[in-house]
Motif scaffolding. Structure first.
Motif, PDB file in Angstrom:
ATOM      1  N   ILE A  21       0.838  -1.204   0.000  1.00 20.57           N
ATOM      2  CA  ILE A  21       0.000   0.000   0.000  1.00 20.57           C
ATOM      3  C   ILE A  21       0.874   1.256   0.000  1.00 20.57           C
ATOM      4  O   ILE A  21       0.638   2.195  -0.764  1.00 20.57           O
ATOM      5  N   ILE A  22       1.928   1.233   0.835  1.00 20.08           N
ATOM      6  CA  ILE A  22       2.815   2.404   0.880  1.00 20.08           C
ATOM      7  C   ILE A  22       3.493   2.608  -0.475  1.00 20.08           C
ATOM      8  O   ILE A  22       3.591   3.734  -0.978  1.00 20.08           O
ATOM      9  N   THR A  23       3.938   1.496  -1.079  1.00 22.30           N
ATOM     10  CA  THR A  23       4.576   1.606  -2.395  1.00 22.30           C
ATOM     11  C   THR A  23       3.609   2.218  -3.407  1.00 22.30           C
ATOM     12  O   THR A  23       3.982   3.080  -4.203  1.00 22.30           O
ATOM     13  N   TRP A  24       2.360   1.768  -3.352  1.00 18.79           N
ATOM     14  CA  TRP A  24       1.346   2.303  -4.268  1.00 18.79           C
ATOM     15  C   TRP A  24       1.197   3.808  -4.060  1.00 18.79           C
ATOM     16  O   TRP A  24       1.162   4.575  -5.020  1.00 18.79           O
ATOM     17  N   THR A  28       4.845  13.469  -5.515  1.00 18.73           N
ATOM     18  CA  THR A  28       5.644  14.080  -6.582  1.00 18.73           C
ATOM     19  C   THR A  28       6.813  13.186  -6.940  1.00 18.73           C
ATOM     20  O   THR A  28       7.172  13.012  -8.102  1.00 18.73           O
ATOM     21  N   LEU A  29       7.384  12.612  -5.885  1.00 16.76           N
ATOM     22  CA  LEU A  29       8.507  11.705  -6.057  1.00 16.76           C
ATOM     23  C   LEU A  29       8.148  10.572  -7.019  1.00 16.76           C
ATOM     24  O   LEU A  29       8.878  10.278  -7.974  1.00 16.76           O
ATOM     25  N   GLY A  30       6.988   9.959  -6.766  1.00 19.47           N
ATOM     26  CA  GLY A  30       6.543   8.855  -7.612  1.00 19.47           C
ATOM     27  C   GLY A  30       6.292   9.322  -9.029  1.00 19.47           C
ATOM     28  O   GLY A  30       6.605   8.618  -9.998  1.00 19.47           O
ATOM     29  N   PHE A  31       5.747  10.520  -9.145  1.00 20.03           N
ATOM     30  CA  PHE A  31       5.499  11.073 -10.478  1.00 20.03           C
ATOM     31  C   PHE A  31       6.813  11.200 -11.247  1.00 20.03           C
ATOM     32  O   PHE A  31       6.911  10.835 -12.410  1.00 20.03           O
ATOM     33  N   GLU A  32       7.828  11.725 -10.551  1.00 18.54           N
ATOM     34  CA  GLU A  32       9.137  11.873 -11.189  1.00 18.54           C
ATOM     35  C   GLU A  32       9.706  10.519 -11.600  1.00 18.54           C
ATOM     36  O   GLU A  32      10.224  10.354 -12.699  1.00 18.54           O
ATOM     37  N   LEU A  33       9.581   9.528 -10.689  1.00 21.42           N
ATOM     38  CA  LEU A  33      10.106   8.198 -10.986  1.00 21.42           C
ATOM     39  C   LEU A  33       9.441   7.629 -12.230  1.00 21.42           C
ATOM     40  O   LEU A  33      10.086   7.092 -13.122  1.00 21.42           O
ATOM     41  N   ARG A  34       8.107   7.783 -12.289  1.00 20.67           N
ATOM     42  CA  ARG A  34       7.399   7.241 -13.446  1.00 20.67           C
ATOM     43  C   ARG A  34       7.777   7.989 -14.713  1.00 20.67           C
ATOM     44  O   ARG A  34       7.890   7.407 -15.788  1.00 20.67           O
ATOM     45  N   ALA A  35       7.965   9.311 -14.564  1.00 20.80           N
ATOM     46  CA  ALA A  35       8.343  10.100 -15.739  1.00 20.80           C
ATOM     47  C   ALA A  35       9.682   9.626 -16.289  1.00 20.80           C
ATOM     48  O   ALA A  35       9.855   9.476 -17.501  1.00 20.80           O
ATOM     49  N   PRO A  92       1.620  -2.357  -7.638  1.00 19.41           N
ATOM     50  CA  PRO A  92       1.990  -2.745  -6.275  1.00 19.41           C
ATOM     51  C   PRO A  92       0.908  -3.576  -5.592  1.00 19.41           C
ATOM     52  O   PRO A  92       1.203  -4.574  -4.934  1.00 19.41           O
ATOM     53  N   LEU A  93      -0.346  -3.163  -5.753  1.00 17.23           N
ATOM     54  CA  LEU A  93      -1.413  -3.922  -5.104  1.00 17.23           C
ATOM     55  C   LEU A  93      -1.591  -5.275  -5.779  1.00 17.23           C
ATOM     56  O   LEU A  93      -1.905  -6.273  -5.134  1.00 17.23           O
ATOM     57  N   GLY A  94      -1.366  -5.312  -7.085  1.00 18.33           N
ATOM     58  CA  GLY A  94      -1.443  -6.578  -7.810  1.00 18.33           C
ATOM     59  C   GLY A  94      -0.410  -7.571  -7.312  1.00 18.33           C
ATOM     60  O   GLY A  94      -0.624  -8.781  -7.367  1.00 18.33           O
ATOM     61  N   CYS A  95       0.728  -7.044  -6.800  1.00 15.96           N
ATOM     62  CA  CYS A  95       1.783  -7.926  -6.291  1.00 15.96           C
ATOM     63  C   CYS A  95       1.281  -8.795  -5.143  1.00 15.96           C
ATOM     64  O   CYS A  95       1.762  -9.905  -4.955  1.00 15.96           O
ATOM     65  N   ILE A  96       0.331  -8.266  -4.362  1.00 19.73           N
ATOM     66  CA  ILE A  96      -0.199  -9.053  -3.249  1.00 19.73           C
ATOM     67  C   ILE A  96      -0.829 -10.330  -3.784  1.00 19.73           C
ATOM     68  O   ILE A  96      -0.538 -11.440  -3.322  1.00 19.73           O
TER      69      ILE A  96
END
Lengths: 307, 376
Positions: free
Chosen positions: B224-227, B234-241, B311-315
């Motif tokens: 959940i935290i990873t998701w 913003t951090l996640g947005f940058e990573l995905r970008a 991430p949630l799919g990983c469960i």
């Protein structure tokens, strides 16, 4: 001293054979624009098939041929996914890495009474000086497996085809700009299929060179990561046949050093020594290689009509 | 047709199709190999669902898979291929074991200490790979593969070392009791606990015969935290970008190199968490000499692929994967079918996941063709 040196050289060459064959396959495949992370799986199925056919027919050469076929067949799966279905080539490669060793051990259990280890082949691969062996100490020390000159000739042939023939030019162009190759009437799909199949055949033979020349049987740990090291050698060698060959020799040399230093009454723990080849590789990468340049279109599925 | 395409576009649908096809291929292979596939299917489901102990074990064994899956998925999002989860997992087990043996605080300090030391070790190893990529441009796959082997031999060095090796065993001493996080660990083996559990057959199965711990819960929370990090910050947005197009990201002022290091750091920490929880929360509580890789990290890659990097799919993918491995052992044990059939099933599932991505496109194209024919 001379004997030590020859000893190191011999081990270097013998250890580098499977890596060389597999890495050359990787070079051909990636040059044509298909990433092949599934080399490990193709080597595993080749290692089993070679050992099994070698045991049942008694012929290492037949074993080698069938190992190539088995690796090639598995590679066709990768080709279907990554060329026809335009799948993510990394994902398909991982699938091959799961299927290859799984299938190898599954078949081993069926053909060898439930064991994941095959029965040793009656005779390993012949040595270069098979008839002169034991007569001369130095000759005995450089008595390499036949697979060593075999793999070197494959390096030469690959280099020649890649850089001196029109097919090689086409393959290299495919990896950089497939649309341009398509526009002059060369089938992108067919050429890539051939290259992927070739890489599987070479990986399969590479696997069999472990189980028919270095040892004489298939075990679950026979390949254990050599496909990945071959993959590293492709990148390390900058996607060139001789580059990859030297990378494999280097790795074989590091392994030979481990054998030499680790021998008789070594003060260093063997576990730490075993790290040496891997540490050296990382170190050399940091010092010398820098930004490596993969073929531009490598990993990208080709669609006709796209630019 | 349009409907078919939009249904197929849903990742869940094509994942389910892939799983079904994976089983179908295994079914055929078993049939050709002369086994009774129906027997295999029955044994397979019995091995998972027939006893509470089995289901509990599947859930327990899914935790490391979920976490290494998260590790791979997180790196995928930044366009990185974390084949090094294997090594990160191993160094984490080593670090946790060492800290767990050397120190002996109160459990409230000891358990987090043991776990965090593993997380830190994984993060450092992942971070080194990210740093080498960002600074020297060395492909993360090569360095990861090299570090996997270095980690394996490091593990063997510790397991063989004079100080940590437990005599007449294949590994180190277990960590001190204060670092063990299995639930009711002391109580369930005590006189009183055994007596109580004897009267509750369900609890007896679930608690005494398994390594019940909070690992699964922690894995779910981590997912959940990873998701949240990936999609809500913003951090996640940058990573995905960076993952989608690092040239565009660079032009947009995103620090690509820093993101690469950070992504590998987090991926390493997640794989490290998997290793640390295994040491603290499953029996043996020690590292063993490894002759080959145990595939905890490599399996994480497959989990992330089945989950399509969600991430949630990983469960769910982790649970399915764990069930497959668990039931595979029963196939071998009960009816003599080689357990390797499971590797083939998983491989085939991943293979179909690779190729079903194109299904919606094909359906769409067929539909477009028909439409143009109708116009004529």
């Amino acid at each position: 001293m001379l004997n030590n040196l020859l000893f190191i050289l011999t081990i270097t060459f013998i250890n580098s054979v499977p890596l060389t064959l597999a890495a050359l396959g990787g070079v051909i495949c990636e040059k044509s624009g298909v990433v092949n992370i599934g080399i490990e799986g193709m080597m595993s199925i080749g290692a089993f098939t070679g050992a099994a056919v070698g045991y049942y027919t008694g012929s290492v050469w037949l074993g080698l041929i069938f190992a190539g076929l088995a690796g090639g067949l598995l590679a066709l799966l990768h080709a279907i996914a990554s060329i026809t279905f335009q799948a993510d080539q990394t994902v398909s490669g991982i699938a091959i890495n799961l299927i290859g060793p799984g299938l190898a051990m599954f078949l081993s259990r069926i053909f060898f009474a439930g064991a994941t280890t095959t029965i040793p082949v009656p005779q390993k691969f012949p040595k270069i000086f098979s008839s002169l062996a034991n007569k001369h100490e130095i000759l005995n020390n450089i008595n390499l497996d036949m697979t060593v000159p075999l793999s070197f000739s494959v390096v030469l042939i690959t280099w020649f085809v890649m850089y001196k023939t029109k097919w090689g030019l086409r393959i290299r162009a495919l990896g950089e700009h497939p649309a341009a190759v398509d526009s002059v009437g060369v089938s992108v799909y067919r050429t890539r299929y051939i290259c992927v199949a070739l890489s599987g055949i070479l990986a399969g033979i590479g696997g069999a060179s472990v189980t028919l020349a270095i040892v004489s049987q298939f075990t679950p740990s026979a390949i254990s990561g050599q496909g990945f090291i071959a993959l590293a050698a492709v990148i390390f060698g900058k996607w060139k046949p001789f580059g990859a060959y030297f990378a494999c020799l280097f790795f074989g040399f590091a392994q030979a050093l481990v054998v030499l230093i680790g021998g008789e009454g070594s003060v260093i723990s063997s576990d730490l020594l075993m790290m040496l080849p891997y540490l050296l590789t990382v170190l050399i990468l940091i010092l010398f290689v820098g930004r490596s340049s993969a073929p531009k279109a490598s990993g990208k599925p080709y669609q006709r009509g796209s630019r | 047709m349009k409907n078919v395409a939009s249904i197929l576009e849903k990742p869940v649908v094509s994942t389910i199709i892939s799983i079904f096809l994976g089983f179908l291929v295994a079914f055929l292979i078993l049939f050709v190999a002369g086994y009774n596939p129906l027997d295999a299917v029955l044994t397979f489901f019995n091995a998972i669902f027939s006893k509470p102990k089995f289901i509990t074990n599947v859930i327990i064994k899914s935790s490391p898979l979920i976490l290494t899956g998260l590790s791979a998925a997180f790196a995928f999002k930044t366009g990185l291929f974390n084949i090094g989860a294997e090594g990160q997992y191993i160094v984490a087990t080593v670090a946790s074991t060492l800290v767990g043996i050397i120190f002996n605080f109160h459990p409230i300090i000891q358990i987090p200490l043991v776990i965090l030391s593993g997380v830190a070790a994984g993060a450092v190893l992942g971070g080194i790979v990210g740093f080498l990529k960002a600074k020297f441009g060395i492909h993360e796959v090569i360095t990861s593969i090299m570090f996997n082997w270095i980690s394996l031999y490091l593990c063997n060095y510790v397991a063989n070392s004079e100080f940590f090796h437990k005599p007449e065993s294949n590994g180190t001493y277990p960590i001190n009791k204060s670092g063990i996080s299995m639930l009711f660990y002391d109580w369930k083996f005590s006189e009183q606990g055994r007596r109580f559990l004897k009267e509750n057959p369900f609890l007896n199965e679930v608690l005494l015969k398994t390594d019940l711990s909070l690992n699964f819960l922690i894995a779910v929370i981590a997912a959940i935290i990873t998701w949240i990090i990936i999609y809500k910050t913003t951090l996640g947005f940058e990573l995905r970008a960076v993952g989608l197009n690092h040239h565009a990201a660079l032009n947009a002022g995103i620090k690509v190199r820093r993101n690469v290091v950070f992504s590998m750091l987090v991926a390493g920490a997640l794989a490290g968490l998997a290793g640390a929880l295994t040491i603290s929360g499953t029996s043996n509580n020690s590292v063993q000499i490894l002759s080959v890789f145990e595939n905890n990290g490599f399996n994480g890659l497959a989990v992330a692929l089945i989950a399509r990097s969600s991430p949630l799919g990983c469960i769910f993918a982790g649970l399915i994967f764990s069930a497959l491995i668990y039931a595979g052992q029963a196939l071998q044990f009960k009816i003599g079918i080689p357990s390797e059939i499971i590797n083939i099933v998983i491989g085939v599932i991943v293979f179909f996941i690779a190729i079903t991505r194109i299904l919606p496109i094909i359906v769409e194209r067929v539909y477009a063709q028909r439409r143009s024919e109708n116009v004529k």
